[in-house]
Design an enzyme around this catalytic site. Structure first.
Site, PDB file in Angstrom:
ATOM      1  N   GLU A  95      -4.621  -8.799  23.616  1.00 36.04           N
ATOM      2  CA  GLU A  95      -3.422  -8.955  24.776  1.00 36.04           C
ATOM      3  C   GLU A  95      -2.491  -7.671  24.675  1.00 36.04           C
ATOM      4  OE1 GLU A  95      -4.832 -11.314  22.641  1.00 36.04           O
ATOM      5  OE2 GLU A  95      -5.045 -13.200  23.543  1.00 36.04           O
ATOM      6  N   PHE A  98      -1.602 -27.064  18.034  1.00 41.20           N
ATOM      7  CA  PHE A  98      -2.393 -25.925  17.922  1.00 41.20           C
ATOM      8  C   PHE A  98      -2.200 -25.028  19.085  1.00 41.20           C
ATOM      9  CE2 PHE A  98      -6.608 -24.330  19.421  1.00 41.20           C
ATOM     10  CZ  PHE A  98      -6.801 -23.424  18.706  1.00 41.20           C
ATOM     11  N   GLN A  99      -1.779 -23.800  18.618  1.00 37.11           N
ATOM     12  CA  GLN A  99      -1.596 -22.687  19.206  1.00 37.11           C
ATOM     13  C   GLN A  99      -0.327 -22.774  19.777  1.00 37.11           C
ATOM     14  OE1 GLN A  99      -5.074 -21.560  21.574  1.00 37.11           O
ATOM     15  NE2 GLN A  99      -5.712 -20.449  20.053  1.00 37.11           N
ATOM     16  N   LYS A 151       1.513 -26.270  29.578  1.00 35.85           N
ATOM     17  CA  LYS A 151       0.303 -26.445  30.392  1.00 35.85           C
ATOM     18  C   LYS A 151       0.238 -27.745  31.421  1.00 35.85           C
ATOM     19  CE  LYS A 151      -4.611 -27.184  29.256  1.00 35.85           C
ATOM     20  NZ  LYS A 151      -5.897 -27.364  28.024  1.00 35.85           N
ATOM     21  N   MET A 194       1.285  13.024  11.919  1.00 33.36           N
ATOM     22  CA  MET A 194       2.753  13.119  11.768  1.00 33.36           C
ATOM     23  C   MET A 194       3.461  12.572  10.666  1.00 33.36           C
ATOM     24  SD  MET A 194       5.335  14.173  13.400  1.00 33.36           S
ATOM     25  CE  MET A 194       5.545  13.997  15.336  1.00 33.36           C
TER      26      MET A 194
HETATM   27  C1  LIG Z   1       2.068   0.883  14.999  1.00 32.00           C
HETATM   28  C2  LIG Z   1       2.486   1.947  14.588  1.00 32.00           C
HETATM   29  N1  LIG Z   1       2.430   2.085  12.992  1.00 32.00           N
HETATM   30  C3  LIG Z   1       2.902   3.191  12.512  1.00 32.00           C
HETATM   31  C4  LIG Z   1       3.646   4.030  13.075  1.00 32.00           C
HETATM   32  C5  LIG Z   1       4.310   5.372  12.277  1.00 32.00           C
HETATM   33  N2  LIG Z   1       3.555   6.525  12.682  1.00 32.00           N
HETATM   34  C6  LIG Z   1       3.872   7.402  13.663  1.00 32.00           C
HETATM   35  S1  LIG Z   1       2.940   8.496  13.941  1.00 32.00           S
HETATM   36  C7  LIG Z   1       1.856   8.258  13.049  1.00 32.00           C
HETATM   37  C8  LIG Z   1       0.652   8.888  12.778  1.00 32.00           C
HETATM   38  C9  LIG Z   1      -0.195   8.889  14.069  1.00 32.00           C
HETATM   39  O1  LIG Z   1      -1.419   9.396  13.720  1.00 32.00           O
HETATM   40  P1  LIG Z   1      -2.423   9.963  14.817  1.00 32.00           P
HETATM   41  O2  LIG Z   1      -2.745   8.827  15.876  1.00 32.00           O
HETATM   42  O3  LIG Z   1      -3.781  10.391  14.246  1.00 32.00           O
HETATM   43  O4  LIG Z   1      -1.737  11.087  15.399  1.00 32.00           O
HETATM   44  P2  LIG Z   1      -1.171  12.599  14.904  1.00 32.00           P
HETATM   45  O5  LIG Z   1       0.090  12.472  14.528  1.00 32.00           O
HETATM   46  O6  LIG Z   1      -2.376  12.923  13.880  1.00 32.00           O
HETATM   47  O7  LIG Z   1      -1.474  13.455  15.926  1.00 32.00           O
HETATM   48  C10 LIG Z   1       2.107   7.036  12.107  1.00 32.00           C
HETATM   49  C11 LIG Z   1       1.495   6.045  11.303  1.00 32.00           C
HETATM   50  C12 LIG Z   1       3.828   4.256  14.601  1.00 32.00           C
HETATM   51  N3  LIG Z   1       4.449   4.999  15.359  1.00 32.00           N
HETATM   52  N4  LIG Z   1       3.330   3.004  15.185  1.00 32.00           N
END
Ligand SMILES: Cc1ncc(C[n+]2csc(CCOP(=O)(O)OP(=O)(O)O)c2C)c(N)n1
Ligand SMILES: [Mg+2]
Lengths: 179, 592
Positions: free
Chosen positions: B49, B111-112, B161, B488
């Site tokens: 979803e 449920f749900q 529902k 990042m």
């Molecule tokens: C759902 C979620 N969890 C954690 C983060 C924290 N976060 C920001 S950028 C990042 C790394 C993203 O990794 P990747 O997709 O490999 O991108 P890259 O930075 O390596 O280009 C994380 C863990 C986030 N923004 N969103």
């Protein structure tokens, strides 16, 4: 309660399920503090009025009002300047009062134009309706007797009309009746 | 006409002009899935979803129409909370229909059962719990009205529902379609202001003519208001420089002589410094987000501020404007252009911005967005991949991105020439956004090329939607910049945690992205060598019947620059180390 820190908002909302929760949720998620809150239906069944005393140290009043206004169910917000509003609150207190002390409590209540609403061997329950400052004073003076339980409603308020005395008609079709 | 609530819901969506619903059925919403069979509305069956929500967002971003998602109660509904929060942050118009347990069971931990209106109160513009089948057309009209007017946003409609189940008497209703007046009457507390106050507009025009170092700070509101044309007119009228925030990339063409590009934490030096040194910020549909301002106390310290936004609560939330203007950005800018013209016609002097422009061009020359070429033994340069993708794509190509370094490089190095070509998660920063958002965008514009630029970490969060894309023949293209890291986060650990890398390594080979993509019905390529980049992109661009995934093995240690470290002043922006010049070499030539 210092008047600078606190402001009173009179918030007219749609009378629908969950609206109070939306208002309260907004305060909590935006880290605004509520000092007191009172809610009741108005004479128009489509609306309720929430009177909120907000702590403006937590956020500027303008921002609080604007965010509240974004709630779809909020119809109108009036900021009530304490000098231009009638404000009331109700207090109920149960006080330890031995037979010896009882006349003193009764006297105090009478001076404040409150009521004794219940009596037992050891205690009295008194009620007082009035301006919140008056309620504060009453509460302070009751305390030495030993307060067993105390409940205040939080303030309700409406704008003052230009003519004071008492025969008042409804403010508007959506306003509550002043009395 | 007697209908049941389920039929009424679908009919109401048809009346709203909905072409496509992204969703996944389940017990509580089941009765609504029956009339879908007979409806002209296309339903796209997602695999999770969250995918439905981001697809609806991607669709909304590129078409300007509200995206629609439909899911079941409980876990179906909670799975779509992230996209709702995302849409709320980025002001994306969206309507989400959730099934709910029968009204008699509400509150019994059935449920749900999940209290989804309670859960989503703070991440939706508004939500409804339907309490009578008879209300369905009205509630749907109100939901679309709220989602698409004023500051757009997500609206959730929760439907028990029994209201839609033809076997239940509560589903009986008599069809009607509310008029505009009835909708307005049903929402007594909702009246967005669209027209800016004429006096404020005149004051703004006067400030603009008096400014010596003005900058237009264009935010996502420009796109929401479809104000790109009027923005251009305003900028060109007086040669005003324009910065476009992450949410506004494409709102002003990157190749325009007045465009300074993106400001903020990873903005370019000139865009950042133009705001720091400005004496007038003309903030249009922007919200002084902390990623733009850096430490707020030090942001644009010399600037007066004109702030125009449809949401009055944004004015003064972060920075007190000298001239606040509430209203629709397109209308306001159009009025502002007229007001400036009137002043000029009345003999007001045109501002002389020559000296300001020479400062700006000096910065541009000295600190262009740049990166060092790939060295022997290093992975591909991610910035070079973005440039190659951009070069090979048609001008109107739509780019979606995930969240992380790859997102910043995409925003920095893609040349955005048109509005609505950039789809990203700005406010919430939701990893996993790009694959489903790209799919939604492609559904909205099947005739256009759509690339998702994704990170390896992000890809692993929502890749399953490529099964949806393959099954539904939605030929999106995904570029994975595989740096084997949550890059990042790795960058922050390298720069601010003494290179102590904690839980950021992902591995370049696990999973095998090519096999995985193929298993999901995509064509897949892996690129390791710079010489293959262009050729593989060309192959990928030629495929138009299936989704394509291209995995680029990129340099693990590459960092995003410039950078304003979180909580610091924008004036302390750090440029790439190779652009830093020795002290005393202040006035020299720009370095390569
Ligand atoms: C759902 C979620 N969890 C954690 C983060 C924290 N976060 C920001 S950028 C990042 C790394 C993203 O990794 P990747 O997709 O490999 O991108 P890259 O930075 O390596 O280009 C994380 C863990 C986030 N923004 N969103
Ligand atoms: Mg990565």
């Amino acid at each position: 309660m210092s008047t600078v820190r606190h402001h009173t908002l009179s918030v007219l909302v749609e009378n629908r399920a969950g609206v109070l929760a939306r208002v309260v949720n907004l305060f909590s998620r935006r880290a605004y503090n509520i000092y007191s809150l009172a809610v009741a239906p108005t004479d128009d069944e489509r609306f309720s009025r929430i009177t909120i005393v907000v702590d403006v140290e937590s956020a500027p009043l303008e921002q609080i009002v604007k965010q509240l206004n974004k709630l779809i169910n909020v119809v109108k917000i009036t900021e009530l300047d304490p000098r231009a509003a009638v404000e009331r609150e109700l207090l109920l207190a149960t006080v330890n009062a031995s037979v010896a002390e009882r006349p003193q409590v009764a006297e105090l209540t009478r001076i404040f134009e409150g009521k004794i609403v219940a009596v037992s061997n050891e205690a009295l329950t008194v009620s007082l309706e009035g301006h919140p400052n008056k309620i504060d004073d009453f509460e302070d003076l009751l305390r030495p007797f030993g307060i067993v339980q105390l409940q205040r409603t939080g303030r309700v308020a409406l704008p003052k009309l230009d003519r004071e005395p008492t025969r008042l008609t409804p403010v508007s079709s959506t306003g509550t009746r002043a009395s | 006409m007697q209908l049941n609530g389920g039929q009424a819901l679908i009919k109401a969506l048809e009346m709203e002009g909905v072409e496509v619903i992204f969703g996944l059925p389940g017990g509580a919403i089941l009765p609504v899935y029956d009339p879908i069979i007979d409806s002209p509305i296309r339903h796209i069956l997602v695999r999770h979803e969250q995918g439905a929500g981001h697809m609806a967002e991607g669709y909304a971003h590129v078409t300007g129409k509200p995206g629609v998602a439909m899911v079941t109660s409980g876990p179906g509904a909670t799975n779509i909370v992230t996209p709702l929060a995302n849409a709320f942050m980025d002001s994306v118009p969206m309507v989400c229909i959730t099934g709910q347990v029968p009204s008699a069971a509400i509150g019994s931990d059935a449920f749900q059962e999940a209290d989804i209106t309670g859960i989503t109160q703070s991440v939706t513009k508004h939500n409804f719990l339907v309490t009578s089948a008879q209300d369905i057309p009205r509630v749907i009209r109100e939901a679309f009205h709220i989602a698409t007017t004023g500051r757009p946003g997500p609206v959730l409609v929760d439907i028990p529902k029994d209201m839609v189940d033809p076997n239940h008497p509560n589903s009986a209703m008599e069809w009607y379609w509310p008029t505009d007046a009835e909708v307005a009457a049903g929402l007594p507390g909702y009246k967005p202001t669209v027209t800016g106050h004429p006096r404020k507009i005149k004051e703004a025009a006067e400030l603009i003519l008096a400014a010596e170092r003005p900058v237009i700070y264009a935010g996502g509101g420009i796109l929401k208001a479809r104000a790109a044309e009027s923005l251009r007119e305003l900028a060109e009228l007086l040669d005003l420089p324009v910065v476009t925030t992450l949410m506004a990339r494409g709102a002003f063409p990157d190749d325009h002589r007045l465009c300074l590009g993106m400001p903020g934490m990873h903005g370019n030096y000139t865009a950042i410094m133009s705001m720091q040194e400005s004496d007038l910020l003309i903030a249009l549909g922007s919200r002084f987000d902390d990623r733009v301002t850096g430490r707020q106390a030090d942001f644009a310290p010399l600037a007066k501020v004109i702030h125009a936004d449809i949401d009055p609560a944004e004015l003064g939330k972060v920075r007190t404007p000298d001239v606040p203007i509430v209203g629709d950005c397109d209308k306001i800018i159009t009025e502002l252009v007229a007001a400036v013209r009137a002043l000029l016609d009345g003999g007001a002097a045109r501002p002389d911005l020559t000296s300001w422009w020479s400062t700006l061009s000096g910065w541009q020359e000295r600190y262009p967005l740049a990166y060092e070429p790939q060295q022997e033994g290093e992975g591909l340069k991610p910035q070079a991949i973005i440039e190659a993708l951009c070069d090979a794509a048609p001008e109107d190509c739509i780019v979606a991105s995930g969240v992380g370094q790859h997102q910043m490089w995409a925003s920095q190095f893609w040349k955005f020439r048109h509005p609505y070509t950039w789809v990203n998660s700005g406010g919430l920063g939701t990893m996993g956004f790009s694959v489903p958002a790209a799919i939604g965008a492609k559904v909205g514009h099947p005739e256009r090329m759509v690339w998702a630029i994704d990170g390896d970490g992000c890809f692993q969060m929502t890749a399953q939607e490529l099964v949806t894309a393959a099954a539904e023949r939605i030929p999106v293209k995904i570029a994975i910049l595989n740096n084997a890291y949550l890059g990042m986060v790795r960058q922050w650990q390298e720069m601010f945690y003494d290179e102590r890398y904690s839980e950021v390594y992902l591995s370049p080979d696990l999973p095998d992205y090519v096999k995985w993509a193929e298993a999901m019905g995509c064509v897949a390529f892996r690129v390791e060598h710079p010489d293959d980049v262009a050729a593989v992109i060309e192959k990928a661009n030629a495929i138009d019947d299936r989704p394509v995934v291209v995995e680029f093995r990129t340099d693990v240690a590459e960092k995003v620059f410039p950078m304003v470290p979180a909580g610091q002043s924008n004036s302390d922006v750090r440029v790439a180390p190779f652009q830093v010049r020795p002290a005393g070499d202040e006035a020299g030539e720009a370095q390569q």
